[in-house]
Design a protein around this motif. Structure first.
Motif, PDB file in Angstrom:
ATOM      1  N   SER A  70      70.929  -0.746 116.586  1.00  0.00           N
ATOM      2  CA  SER A  70      70.791  -0.306 117.981  1.00  0.00           C
ATOM      3  C   SER A  70      70.134   1.364 118.201  1.00  0.00           C
ATOM      4  N   PRO A  71      69.065   1.206 119.003  1.00  0.00           N
ATOM      5  CA  PRO A  71      68.691   2.635 119.269  1.00  0.00           C
ATOM      6  C   PRO A  71      69.615   3.421 119.832  1.00  0.00           C
ATOM      7  N   GLU A  72      70.480   3.163 120.584  1.00  0.00           N
ATOM      8  CA  GLU A  72      71.685   3.882 121.426  1.00  0.00           C
ATOM      9  C   GLU A  72      72.645   4.341 120.210  1.00  0.00           C
ATOM     10  N   ALA A  73      72.978   3.628 119.565  1.00  0.00           N
ATOM     11  CA  ALA A  73      73.902   3.685 118.535  1.00  0.00           C
ATOM     12  C   ALA A  73      73.305   5.094 117.522  1.00  0.00           C
ATOM     13  N   ARG A  74      72.063   4.784 117.297  1.00  0.00           N
ATOM     14  CA  ARG A  74      71.222   5.892 116.259  1.00  0.00           C
ATOM     15  C   ARG A  74      71.334   7.209 116.988  1.00  0.00           C
ATOM     16  N   THR A  75      70.896   7.073 118.311  1.00  0.00           N
ATOM     17  CA  THR A  75      70.759   8.328 118.945  1.00  0.00           C
ATOM     18  C   THR A  75      72.099   9.264 119.344  1.00  0.00           C
ATOM     19  N   ALA A  76      73.188   8.352 119.523  1.00  0.00           N
ATOM     20  CA  ALA A  76      74.579   8.752 119.561  1.00  0.00           C
ATOM     21  C   ALA A  76      74.858   9.492 118.250  1.00  0.00           C
ATOM     22  N   LEU A  95      82.831  12.647 108.775  1.00  0.00           N
ATOM     23  CA  LEU A  95      82.254  12.852 107.661  1.00  0.00           C
ATOM     24  C   LEU A  95      81.437  13.921 107.620  1.00  0.00           C
ATOM     25  N   VAL A  96      80.381  14.455 108.480  1.00  0.00           N
ATOM     26  CA  VAL A  96      79.649  15.354 108.677  1.00  0.00           C
ATOM     27  C   VAL A  96      80.516  16.627 108.919  1.00  0.00           C
ATOM     28  N   ARG A 125      75.889  13.630 116.552  1.00  0.00           N
ATOM     29  CA  ARG A 125      77.035  13.928 115.791  1.00  0.00           C
ATOM     30  C   ARG A 125      76.650  14.617 114.381  1.00  0.00           C
ATOM     31  N   GLY A 126      75.203  14.794 114.325  1.00  0.00           N
ATOM     32  CA  GLY A 126      74.937  15.509 112.885  1.00  0.00           C
ATOM     33  C   GLY A 126      74.468  14.402 111.919  1.00  0.00           C
ATOM     34  N   VAL A 127      74.332  13.081 112.010  1.00  0.00           N
ATOM     35  CA  VAL A 127      74.319  12.205 111.138  1.00  0.00           C
ATOM     36  C   VAL A 127      72.366  12.189 111.025  1.00  0.00           C
ATOM     37  N   THR A 128      71.997  12.137 109.772  1.00  0.00           N
ATOM     38  CA  THR A 128      70.558  11.962 109.658  1.00  0.00           C
ATOM     39  C   THR A 128      70.384  10.617 109.734  1.00  0.00           C
ATOM     40  N   ILE A 129      69.443  10.124 110.616  1.00  0.00           N
ATOM     41  CA  ILE A 129      68.920   8.890 110.665  1.00  0.00           C
ATOM     42  C   ILE A 129      67.941   8.247 109.860  1.00  0.00           C
ATOM     43  N   ALA A 130      68.060   7.164 109.360  1.00  0.00           N
ATOM     44  CA  ALA A 130      67.182   6.355 108.453  1.00  0.00           C
ATOM     45  C   ALA A 130      66.467   5.346 109.100  1.00  0.00           C
TER      46      ALA A 130
END
Ligand code: NAD
Length: 294
Positions: A33-39, A20-21, A43-48
Motif C-alpha cells: 500500500s502506497p499510504e502505508a509506505r508514505t506513513a 525500531l528506527v 517514521r524514518g523507515v527506508t522504503i524498498a
C-alpha cells in the motif's frame, strides 16, 4: 545496530518499525500500500520497492501481515532470499498450522512466531506483549530486536506456541466480553445502576479485563471505548478473525470449545449486521436488541 527488513507497514507494522528506527536500528520496509509506505517513511523507515530489495543484506526480517496465506506467500520468498543464521519472525495473528509451516519452510534460519497483544496503542508506545514460539537459540537472538517494541516478551514453547497462546487468550477475551455484556444488560433489566454493578464485579470474583479495563457500558471506566460511542479499541472484526482461528485450531486439535464456538457465532452475527468496525465491547448493544435476544 541491526539491519532489519520489515514487511507489512500497516496500522501495527508502521509504528512497530518506527520504534525500531528510534532504537537506532537500520530499518528498510516494504508494503503493497502506497499510504502505508508514505506513513512509514515519515517514521524514518527506508522504503524498498519489493520484498527482495528490503531483505537484501538484512540480519533480521519481521513480517506483520493480515493473514496466514499472505505470511506463507512472503515467507516462501524469504526462503529464497535469506541465508542460514538470519533471524526471521512473524508477528501477525495467524493459524497455528500456517505458523508451523512457516517455521519448517525456513529451516536453518532463526525463526519465531511472535504475535502481539496491546493493539495500535501498544504498537505506538512500544509496550506490546509478544508471545513467542521458537527454539531457545532463536528466542535469545531475537529478544534484543523485540525489546524496543515490547512491554513483555513471553516464551511460550516451540514452533507455533506463540500463536497457540494468542488464540487461547483471545478466545477467553471474546467469551469474557460477551459474559460482561450479558451481566450489564441483565443488571439494567433488574434495575441496577451500571456504576453499582461495576463497583461489585470489578472488586469481586467476576472481575476481568473486559469489565475492569474495557467496560462495555459508558461511565464506570472513562477510558473504555463505550465512552466514545464504541470507536475501537479492538474492532469486532478482529475479534471475529481470532475466534475463527481459535475454532479452526480446536477442530484441528480435537479441543472442546462450546463457549468459544458460540462466541464466534455471536461475533459473526454482530459483524455481519455491519458492526465489524466498532469496538468488540459494542456486542452489548446487540444483546440489548429484542430482535436478537428473543
Ligand atoms: P493492516 O491491514 O493495517 O496492515 C497489514 C499491511 O500488510 C497492509 O498495509 C497491507 O498493505 C500489507 N500487506 C499485505 N500483503 C502484503 C504483501 N504481500 N507484501 C507487503 N505488504 C503486504 O493490519 P494491522 O492492524 O497492522 O494488523 C497486522 C496483523 O497484526 C494482523 O495479523 C492482525 O490480526 C494482527 N494484530 C492486529 C492488532 C490491531 O489492533 N490492529 C492487534 C494485535 C494483532
Amino acid at each position: 545496530m541491526t539491519t532489519i527488513a520489515f514487511i507489512g507497514l500497516g496500522n501495527m507494522g508502521g509504528p512497530m518499525a518506527g520504534n525500531l528506527v528510534k532504537a537506532g536500528h537500520d530499518v528498510t520496509g516494504f508494503d503493497l500500500s502506497p499510504e502505508a509506505r508514505t506513513a512509514a517513511a515519515g517514521r524514518g523507515v527506508t522504503i524498498a520497492a519489493s520484498v527482495a530489495e528490503a531483505v537484501g543484506g538484512a540480519d533480521a526480517v519481521i513480517t506483520m501481515l493480515p493473514n496466514g496465506p499472505l505470511v506463507l506467500q512472503v515467507w516462501e520468498e524469504l526462503a529464497r532470499l535469506t541465508g542460514p543464521g538470519v533471524i526471521v519472525l512473524d508477528s501477525s495473528t495467524i493459524d497455528v498450522d500456517s505458523a508451523r509451516k512457516a517455521h519448517a519452510m525456513l529451516d536453518g534460519r532463526l525463526t519465531l512466531d511472535a504475535p502481539v497483544s496491546g493493539g495500535t496503542v501498544g504498537a505506538e508506545a512500544g509496550t506490546l506483549s509478544f508471545m513467542v514460539g521458537a527454539t531457545p537459540e532463536a528466542f535469545a537472538a531475537a529478544a534484543p530486536i523485540l525489546q524496543p517494541m515490547a512491554g513483555r516478551i513471553i516464551p511460550c514453547g516451540g514452533a507455533g506456541a506463540g500463536q497457540a497462546a494468542k488464540l487461547c487468550n483471545n478466545m477467553l477475551l471474546g467469551i469474557s466480553m460477551i459474559g460482561a455484556a450479558e451481566a450489564f444488560a441483565m443488571g439494567a433489566r433488574l434495575g441496577l445502576e451500571d456504576q453499582a454493578l461495576f463497583d461489585v464485579i470489578s472488586t469481586s470474583s467476576g472481575q476481568c479485563w473486559a469489565v475492569n479495563t474495557n467496560c462495555p457500558v459508558p461511565g464506570p471506566v472513562p477510558t473504555s471505548p463505550a465512552n466514545r460511542d464504541y470507536r475501537p479499541g479492538f474492532a469486532a472484526a478482529l475479534m471475529l478473525k481470532d475466534l475463527r482461528l481459535a475454532r479452526a485450531a480446536a477442530e484441528a486439535s480435537g479441543a472442546s470449545i462450546p463457549l468459544g464456538a458460540h462466541a464466534a457465532r455471536l461475533y459473526e452475527a454482530f459483524a455481519g449486521a455491519g458492526h465489524g468496525g466498532e469496538d468488540f465491547s459494542a456486542i452489548i448493544r446487540f444483546l440489548q436488541d429484542p430482535a436478537v435476544r428473543d
